[in-house]
Scaffold this active site. Structure first.
Site, PDB file in Angstrom:
ATOM      1  N   GLY A 134       4.681   5.273  -7.234  1.00 45.53           N
ATOM      2  CA  GLY A 134       4.186   6.661  -7.460  1.00 45.53           C
ATOM      3  C   GLY A 134       3.072   7.011  -6.477  1.00 45.53           C
TER       4      GLY A 134
ATOM      5  N   THR B 143       8.380   3.780  -3.958  1.00 43.87           N
ATOM      6  CA  THR B 143       8.132   2.569  -4.313  1.00 43.87           C
ATOM      7  C   THR B 143       8.915   2.299  -5.432  1.00 43.87           C
ATOM      8  OG1 THR B 143       6.120   2.732  -3.431  1.00 43.87           O
ATOM      9  CG2 THR B 143       6.222   0.659  -5.079  1.00 43.87           C
TER      10      THR B 143
ATOM     11  N   ARG C   8       2.417  -7.417   2.040  1.00 43.29           N
ATOM     12  CA  ARG C   8       2.441  -5.914   2.485  1.00 43.29           C
ATOM     13  C   ARG C   8       2.688  -6.206   3.958  1.00 43.29           C
ATOM     14  NH1 ARG C   8       1.943  -0.816   1.051  1.00 43.29           N
ATOM     15  NH2 ARG C   8      -0.051   0.085   1.989  1.00 43.29           N
TER      16      ARG C   8
HETATM   17  O1  DON Z   1       1.333   1.322  -0.992  1.00 41.18           O
HETATM   18  C1  DON Z   1       1.137   2.245  -1.415  1.00 41.18           C
HETATM   19  O2  DON Z   1       0.202   2.630  -2.116  1.00 41.18           O
HETATM   20  C2  DON Z   1       2.225   3.175  -1.275  1.00 41.18           C
HETATM   21  N1  DON Z   1       2.963   2.849   0.125  1.00 41.18           N
HETATM   22  C3  DON Z   1       3.231   3.149  -2.389  1.00 41.18           C
HETATM   23  C4  DON Z   1       4.221   4.398  -2.029  1.00 41.18           C
HETATM   24  C5  DON Z   1       4.976   4.794  -3.446  1.00 41.18           C
HETATM   25  O3  DON Z   1       4.477   4.233  -4.444  1.00 41.18           O
HETATM   26  C6  DON Z   1       6.064   5.803  -3.248  1.00 41.18           C
HETATM   27  N2  DON Z   1       6.650   6.053  -4.496  1.00 41.18           N
HETATM   28  N3  DON Z   1       6.929   6.952  -5.332  1.00 41.18           N
END
Ligand code: DON
Length: 561
Positions: free
Chosen positions: A462, A370, A97
């Site tokens: 998501g 993502t 991360r």
């Molecule tokens: O880490 C997270 O929870 C977010 N940055 C995830 C972003 C995400 O899934 C965008 N996609 N649709």
């Protein structure tokens, strides 16, 4: 979103709804498989497996390929999480991360009156977290890889130089982001064009960056020319990332969250990803209920999952943050008695308003575009990886001279308690910004076992809906006996405590159920453009073969043998 795309989506989901009872079967292979957001990336990963590489070698190759062919979320300057299960049953997890820069501080996105400055944590160089992806894949390769890493990066270099074929979805995504690329950067980036399906996107500068990573390893990104280009461009645009920030970044091996649901053993990601804890809480809330007489996606089913999710997301907002910075009572939060108590206020007769739900009282402290890819290799090893730049094309900063996009992961912190981020998630002190802290994530890369054997590898993008999409796919398979593709095709819904609404995919749910839910006090949000997650998963069938679930909501594809 363009009108024809909305129309396509409505038609797709209507067809899915109409075919709900039919078994749709995904790609089936004998031994090995890669399922990812693009066929090119799945092919590259699968080719590595065919050469005798293992799931970890394929992960490295797929990850770099996605950075080229799926720049909306695939990345070298984002981060993510991996959960693995080796063929001997050993399991583990890697946290790659992003981190807050060293000079980051709690109030960095607030104005002089203490209000959140719109977009400051979302768009541009000030929104960027210290990238973790390159450190992550090198760490994986060091521990488990078997083929030379140069051979795993080369296919991505070739793809970047030769060019990728832009799909219709991709042309839309890129064109929609053009104004923001223009606004943020001080030169014309490679992503700005009037894209049409079938166009070729070549990324020469990215190819050169990947060559430096191929030749100098992790240092080809975190040090030397790439680091100079990144630090200088971020400074030009008003950001705060230093060479020290890059040099200090390390991926961390973590103990995953492991729990049982009925006869199944589930392993998922731990903090700073909230996915494993929330998935455990929600499944444990559902476990005491007999689902055999509750119809899939019926009023009762939606009620039960909604109420369990509401309570879990309330806990998420209060308790969860980077475990290296805050003391999080994981054992208490996932304790069966605690969870059963939380569900005591649940009633089939009416919705529990979120205003009446806050975090639960725990006994005490013991010492949150993502993309996801799932891989099973011919040796029986499995990896589940979710990785992101956060929103589509991240901060929209494309490093001048280096051709890669920087994340905007800083928005996953709680800039101010109670103020929602782009996913509508609120947070508290536990997820406030601090120097070198990791922001809370919703990513939920997950592995399911039954009778000590691998059963399923699953995950999705998501934002906040990641957790509930993974949840529904696990239940589709284990409770409703669906195949993998059939499961992935099902319409999905989502509730996250605040805002107090059930989000539903368009045309996926019947009017009777929706009316009944409304009469019980649930507010439903069903927008035509709303899709929830893009699940890429693998199911081990009773005969030992593998079935893919590649989400048709995107260009996702499975390749294997
Ligand atoms: O880490 C997270 O929870 C977010 N940055 C995830 C972003 C995400 O899934 C965008 N996609 N649709």
């Amino acid at each position: 979103m363009k009108a024809y795309k909305i129309l396509f989506l409505i038609t797709f989901l209507s067809i899915l709804n109409g075919c709900k009872k039919e078994k749709t079967v995904g790609l089936i292979t004998e031994k090995a498989m890669v399922v990812s957001a693009r066929e090119e990336a799945s092919k590259i990963g699968s080719a590595i497996l065919q050469k005798g590489g293992n799931a970890y070698d394929a992960m490295v190759a797929t990850h770099f390929a996605l950075a080229v062919v799926y720049p909306v979320a695939g990345n070298i300057a984002g981060g993510g999480f991996m959960v693995y299960r080796n063929n001997d049953g050993t399991k583990g997890a890697l946290d790659f991360r992003e981190k807050a820069p060293i000079t980051a501080h709690k109030d960095m996105y607030l104005d002089s009156l203490g209000n959140v400055i719109e977009n400051k944590s979302v768009l541009g160089a000030f929104a960027v977290g210290i990238p973790g992806s390159v450190a992550g894949v090198f760490e994986v390769h060091k521990k488990f890889g078997t083929l030379p890493i140069k051979d795993l990066i080369q296919p991505a270099i070739d793809l970047a130089r030769k060019g990728i074929v832009v799909t219709e979805n991709q042309a839309d995504d890129l064109n929609n982001a053009t104004e923001r690329f223009k606004k943020v950067n001080n030169y014309k980036t490679v992503f700005e064009n009037n894209w049409k399906a079938g166009d070729i996107l070549k990324q020469e500068e990215l190819a050169q960056t990947l060559e430096r990573i191929r030749d100098f390893g992790k240092d080809g990104f975190y040090k030397g020319e790439t680091a100079d280009l990144l630090v200088n461009y971020v400074a030009e645009l008003g950001g705060i990332i230093t060479h020290e920030d890059l040099e200090k970044y390390e991926a961390i091996w973590r103990k995953p969250i492991e729990f049982s649901y009925k006869d199944y053993n589930i392993t998922s990601m731990t903090l700073p990803a909230s996915g494993g804890i929330c998935l455990a809480q929600i499944l444990k809330s559902v476990e005491p209920f007999d689902l055999s007489d509750i119809e899939h996606n019926s009023t009762k089913y939606i009620q039960l999952l909604t109420e369990a999710s509401r309570r879990s997301y309330a806990d998420r907002a209060h308790y969860l943050g980077d475990i290296d910075f805050v003391n999080v009572p994981i054992d208490s939060l996932t304790d069966e008695n605690y969870i059963n108590n939380r569900m005591k206020s649940f009633s089939w007769d009416k919705a529990t308003p979120s205003s009446e739900v806050s975090q639960g009282k725990i006994l005490g402290y013991e010492s949150d575009e993502t993309t996801h890819y799932s891989i099973v290799d011919q040796f029986g090893n499995a990896v589940s990886v979710t990785t992101t730049l956060n929103t589509g094309y991240g901060s929209k900063v494309v490093v001048k001279g280096a051709g890669f996009i920087l994340n905007n992961e800083m928005d996953d912190f709680s800039s101010k308690p109670g103020v929602p981020n782009v996913y509508g998630l609120v947070g508290s002190e536990a997820n406030s910004i601090a120097s070198e802290k990791r922001m809370l994530s919703s990513m939920t890369p997950t592995i399911v076992e039954k009778d000590g054997k691998l059963k399923m590898v699953v995950g999705t993008p998501g934002g906040s809906t990641i957790i509930t999409s993974v949840l529904q796919n696990i239940l589709n398979v284990v409770e409703f006996d669906m195949g993998m593709q059939e499961s992935v095709n099902q319409p999905r819904f989502h509730h996250q405590w605040l805002p107090d609404v059930i989000r539903m995919e368009p045309n996926g749910f019947d009017e009777v159920s929706k009316n009944k839910l409304e009469s019980l006090g649930y507010e439903i949000l069903e927008r035509n453009s709303l899709i929830i997650g893009r699940v890429d998963a693998i199911l081990v069938l009773p005969n030992g073969k593998l079935e893919a679930g590649a989400d048709k909501r995107g260009d996702d594809a499975a390749v294997g043998f």
